[in-house]
Enzyme design. Structure first.
Site, PDB file in Angstrom:
ATOM      1  N   ASP A   6      -7.652  -4.164  -5.934  1.00  0.00           N
ATOM      2  CA  ASP A   6      -6.861  -4.655  -4.802  1.00  0.00           C
ATOM      3  C   ASP A   6      -7.224  -6.103  -4.477  1.00  0.00           C
ATOM      4  O   ASP A   6      -7.415  -6.466  -3.327  1.00  0.00           O
ATOM      5  CB  ASP A   6      -7.013  -3.790  -3.548  1.00  0.00           C
ATOM      6  CG  ASP A   6      -6.044  -4.239  -2.450  1.00  0.00           C
ATOM      7  OD1 ASP A   6      -4.939  -4.696  -2.786  1.00  0.00           O
ATOM      8  OD2 ASP A   6      -6.406  -4.159  -1.258  1.00  0.00           O
ATOM      9  N   ASN A   9      -0.971  -6.799  -4.483  1.00  0.00           N
ATOM     10  CA  ASN A   9      -1.486  -5.903  -5.510  1.00  0.00           C
ATOM     11  C   ASN A   9      -0.359  -5.088  -6.137  1.00  0.00           C
ATOM     12  O   ASN A   9       0.603  -4.735  -5.470  1.00  0.00           O
ATOM     13  CB  ASN A   9      -2.514  -4.947  -4.892  1.00  0.00           C
ATOM     14  CG  ASN A   9      -1.934  -4.175  -3.723  1.00  0.00           C
ATOM     15  OD1 ASN A   9      -1.722  -4.748  -2.659  1.00  0.00           O
ATOM     16  ND2 ASN A   9      -1.647  -2.907  -3.901  1.00  0.00           N
ATOM     17  N   GLU A  61       0.828  -1.207   0.000  1.00  0.00           N
ATOM     18  CA  GLU A  61       0.000   0.000   0.000  1.00  0.00           C
ATOM     19  C   GLU A  61       0.863   1.259   0.000  1.00  0.00           C
ATOM     20  O   GLU A  61       0.365   2.368  -0.043  1.00  0.00           O
ATOM     21  CB  GLU A  61      -0.908   0.004   1.236  1.00  0.00           C
ATOM     22  CG  GLU A  61      -2.240  -0.687   1.009  1.00  0.00           C
ATOM     23  CD  GLU A  61      -2.115  -2.144   0.613  1.00  0.00           C
ATOM     24  OE1 GLU A  61      -1.402  -2.889   1.310  1.00  0.00           O
ATOM     25  OE2 GLU A  61      -2.687  -2.534  -0.410  1.00  0.00           O
TER      26      GLU A  61
END
Lengths: 272, 581
Positions: free
Chosen positions: B319, B277, B200
């Site tokens: 995601d 991701n 992230e």
């Protein structure tokens, strides 16, 4: 408190093991304490029993009568008068974690300066184990302290960025003449005791001082040594030394200290 | 010019250390064969996955469908402290001692017979750690006389099993750049194999293998194309080919963090690691497949090179990640492996070459793809993708879509189990969708790198979680157990015909592996999001599970909150057995 209680529980076992290993002084009562501390018998049982113990004026412990700052009480221990010393154990009887540090002088003088956190007024003792006859020579003084030094969070913990400087070492050597030099250094480290709420125990646990050839001295600090510990040692020789150490989380630090500057230069630097 | 006594300074940062242990281990060391045979030997659990293939199957049958109703607590251990949060670990147990990790990078050694603590290690965490999804840890690895675990500030710590003293410590990477570590390491051929967390924050994913005894790096394999791997300190080939599936410089902050634990299959000599991701979430910024994000990469442990990969969600814009475990199993004489993806599909791969054998939905609603083309191995997308913000009127927010599953996935990190007795997978699934929109985003070190906004919504009134028994050949759901709150704990199955898993409502439950009938439950006092294990000690079978509600759901759960907001935190380890007869 957790650590303290676990030490207390294990203490009888430790003492018993030492007694049986040396086969000697089982059942001997500790000598009467000149400092009249209520914790003396416990300190004796925890750390000293199993070897003969004598109170000895040649073990010099210098500390202020009253601590200006309980987080940082300067102490100097000098047992140089005793000849060959295996180790020096420093304890503060009335601290929740009494064990302050162990010092193995090896090739250096049996003399060490440091700073300690105190939780309340307490004796500070140095127990000096002589190398040849394995006798504990004990000296000490009372230090009056307002207290709280061991359960307060370290100052570094208050800053968000303490980790950026963790393990930085600053040090300098001074020429003391007669092939001797004095080393003073500090290590940036919070030295958390684990007694402040929500902050795990986190302290430097080993420091070695070496020259090119050999180990000159070894320090094993415990939780009560002050944040960003400062140590002063007298070393043989006048060359550069290496400082290597690690903490209980496995963080390692290393530094080299250049040889002492020429006397005049050092003096002018120090004068400011 | 420095002019105080501290001049003449030399500074060295904190790095790792090796020490020689002076004391001989008091207990038997964990050997390579203990690890290799972990799935078969019932006296211990020494690996993540209860065996490196990750089946989470124990042949033990002393506790079985007939008598599990009698199971009672043997002991409970509190993690203590003022900090609780999610307890997602799988304990390990060896030679009468249990090792379990807890939130905030804590590790406990416990007498497995009495539940008494032997020692505890609390890692000193800096204030600025950047875990995306709660301060969890999923477990430790055992090797020799060491117990090895990773910390939230991206360090790997090896402690002596007897004393709890740190033997070596290695920094994985800079926590200020968003690196973190929450997975359980695995031991393969004497190496401790780990990934990194931080997808992230635009980090670059990689799998690393270190000498487990010393912490010395052996090889590094980046999981984003274009980045150079290393072996023994030398260059060892670039992963993929620069700009083959990434535009411009986007691969330099490409994410694909292999943040969950890996598996190792000795039959093929391959390490299977799932990758996360691609970064950022906004897929419009990175047209292309974005290899090797959202994939399983199969790495040869001897060379540190990728042998094959399979990508679940090319150009992931939801995601969906691909980090979930790949569990090896054999069927019809074939070496296969199963994977339940966040994107809602269950995949069966040929684990010798990564070719797709079967793929089918394991959740009820999947909006982003109609299915997976078994010939090409690629998804048949429906076009349900969040709009491009650069094409919106104000350039600030793209068209919002509703899509199922949500980014928390048809199945998240919590590991499923496979029973060679029933030939079924037991998958902790969740039914939920999300509103999703994209926003412009630029990379900044240590800042969230998403370019997306979202809210999660349940799809059904009466449940989100569903434990499903799935036939990997037919794709049929053989049975299911529905749960009000989302399932977030690991699953285990046994030779006694049982399936165990926990619920956020606080129960550890046992089901009949064939029928799904609930046979036993116990209220542990806080949500169970950890992984159960079972082992045998002094002739009795034991079951252990951590309890302590947390993880990503309460942090990022959106409308799901009403199903979980009354759940209280905790931090304890429960151990069960049958009463003495």
């Amino acid at each position: 408190m957790k650590i303290f209680s676990s030490i207390a529980i294990r203490a009888p076992l430790l003492a018993a093991a030492l007694l049986s290993a040396t086969g000697g002084v089982a059942g001997e009562a500790p000598p009467a304490d000149p400092l009249r501390s209520v914790q003396w018998e416990n300190m004796y049982g925890l750390y000293l029993a199993g070897r003969p113990v004598v109170f000895d004026n040649r073990v010099l412990v210098l500390a202020p009568q009253a601590a200006e700052n309980s987080l940082e009480v300067p102490v100097l221990v000098d047992a140089g008068a005793l000849g060959r010393v295996e180790k020096i154990l420093v304890i503060a009887d009335l601290n929740p974690l009494p064990k302050v540090l162990e010092f193995y002088p090896r090739e250096s003088r049996a003399r060490i300066g440091f700073r300690v956190k105190l939780q309340q007024s307490t004796p500070i003792r140095a127990a000096v184990l002589t190398a040849d006859d394995k006798v504990w020579h004990v000296g000490g003084v009372w230090v009056d302290a307002a207290g709280g030094g061991c359960t307060a969070p370290s100052v570094g913990s208050g800053g968000a960025d303490w980790v950026a400087r963790l393990g930085q070492v600053h040090g300098r050597l001074w020429d003391r003449g007669a092939e001797q030099s004095r080393l003073r250094f500090d290590v940036i480290h919070p030295m958390d005791t684990g007694l402040a709420s929500g902050i795990p125990v986190f302290h430097v646990e080993n420091i070695e001082i070496r020259d090119q050839d050999q180990l000159l001295a070894e320090i094993r600090p415990f939780e009560p040594v002050s944040e960003n510990p400062v140590f002063t040692l007298d070393l043989p020789g006048r060359g550069a030394v290496q400082i290597r150490g690690r903490d209980n989380n496995g963080n390692r630090f290393r530094a080299s200290v250049p040889p002492p500057a020429a006397a005049g230069k050092a003096a002018s630097g120090a004068a400011r | 010019m420095n002019n105080n006594y501290l001049s003449g300074v030399s500074v060295a940062g904190a790095t790792a250390l090796l020490t020689v242990m002076l004391a001989a281990p008091a207990q038997a060391a964990v050997s390579d064969s203990d690890i290799a045979n972990d799935a078969k030997t019932t006296g211990d659990v020494v690996t993540w996955g209860m065996g490196l293939q990750g089946q989470r199957y124990s042949p033990l049958k002393k506790i079985n469908t007939e008598n599990v109703k009698n199971m009672v607590p043997a002991w409970v251990f509190s993690y203590g402290g003022e900090k609780q949060r999610g307890q997602e670990a799988q304990p390990v147990v060896h030679d009468g001692r249990m090792f379990v990790t807890a939130s905030y990078s804590r590790l406990y050694a416990i007498d497995a017979k009495t539940g008494e603590e032997l020692w505890q290690y609390d890692h000193r965490l800096p204030d600025g750690i950047l875990p995306c999804c709660d301060v969890v840890n999923r477990g430790a690895a055992l090797y020799g006389d060491l117990v090895i675990f990773g910390t939230l500030d991206a360090q790997l710590v090896a402690l002596n099993q007897d004393t709890g003293k740190v033997v070596w410590k290695e920094k994985i990477d800079d926590f200020k750049a968003g690196y973190s570590f929450t997975a359980a390491p695995i031991i393969v051929k004497g190496m401790v194999v780990t990934g990194v967390s931080g997808g992230e924050f635009g980090i670059v994913g990689r799998v690393e293998a270190r000498d487990a005894k010393t912490g010395k790096m052996v090889w590094v394999r980046p999981t984003v194309e274009g980045h150079m791997g290393t072996k023994d300190g030398k260059e060892n080939g670039v992963t993929g080919k620069v700009n083959a599936t990434w535009p411009g410089d986007m691969w330099k902050t490409g994410g694909a963090a292999p943040w969950l634990g890996g598996a190792y299959d000795a039959d093929t000599n391959l390490i299977f690691y799932g990758t996360g991701n691609p970064a950022p979430w906004n897929a419009h910024t990175r047209p292309g497949d974005n290899l090797y994000s959202t994939s399983t990469v199969a790495i040869n442990p001897d060379t540190g090179k990728i042998v094959w990969h399979y990508q679940y969600t090319p150009n992931d814009g939801w995601d969906y990640d691909g980090v979930n475990e790949l569990v090896s199993f054999d069927s019809g004489g074939k070496k296969l492996a199963g994977h339940a993806d966040r994107n809602g599909f269950f995949y069966v791969l040929d684990r010798t070459n990564g070719k797709l054998v079967n793929a089918f939905p394991f959740v009820k609603q999947i909006d982003w793809a109609k299915g997976i083309d078994l010939k090409t191995g690629r998804p048949m997308e429906t076009g349900v993708r969040a709009g491009d913000p650069t094409k919106s009127a104000d350039g600030k927010k793209g068209e919002t879509i509703f899509v199922a599953p949500s980014f928390l996935g048809g199945k998240n990190w919590m590991p499923m189990a496979y029973s060679p007795d029933t030939n079924l997978f037991y998958v902790p699934a969740n039914e939920w969708g999300m509103d999703l929109w994209n926003e412009p985003v630029t990379y900044k070190k240590g800042a969230a790198y998403l370019g997306a906004g979202f809210t999660i919504k349940p799809l059904n009134e009466d449940y989100i979680g569903a434990l499903r028994a799935i036939d990997p050949n037919s794709g049929k759901i053989v049975w299911e157990y529905k749960n009000n709150a989302p399932l977030w704990g690991g699953v285990m199955t046994t030779g006694g015909g049982l399936v165990f898993t926990g619920t956020p409502e606080g129960y550890l439950k046992a089901f009949d592996a064939k029928t799904g009938k609930e046979l036993w439950k116990f209220q542990t006092g806080s949500g169970v999001v950890g992984c159960p294990i079972t082992w045998e000690m002094d002739g009795e079978q034991y079951v252990a599970v951590p309890s302590g509600w947390g993880g990503a759901v309460p942090l990022w759960g959106g409308d799901v909150a009403k199903k979980v907001k009354y759940l209280n935190q905790g931090g304890s380890l429960w151990v069960f057995k049958l009463p003495a007869s």
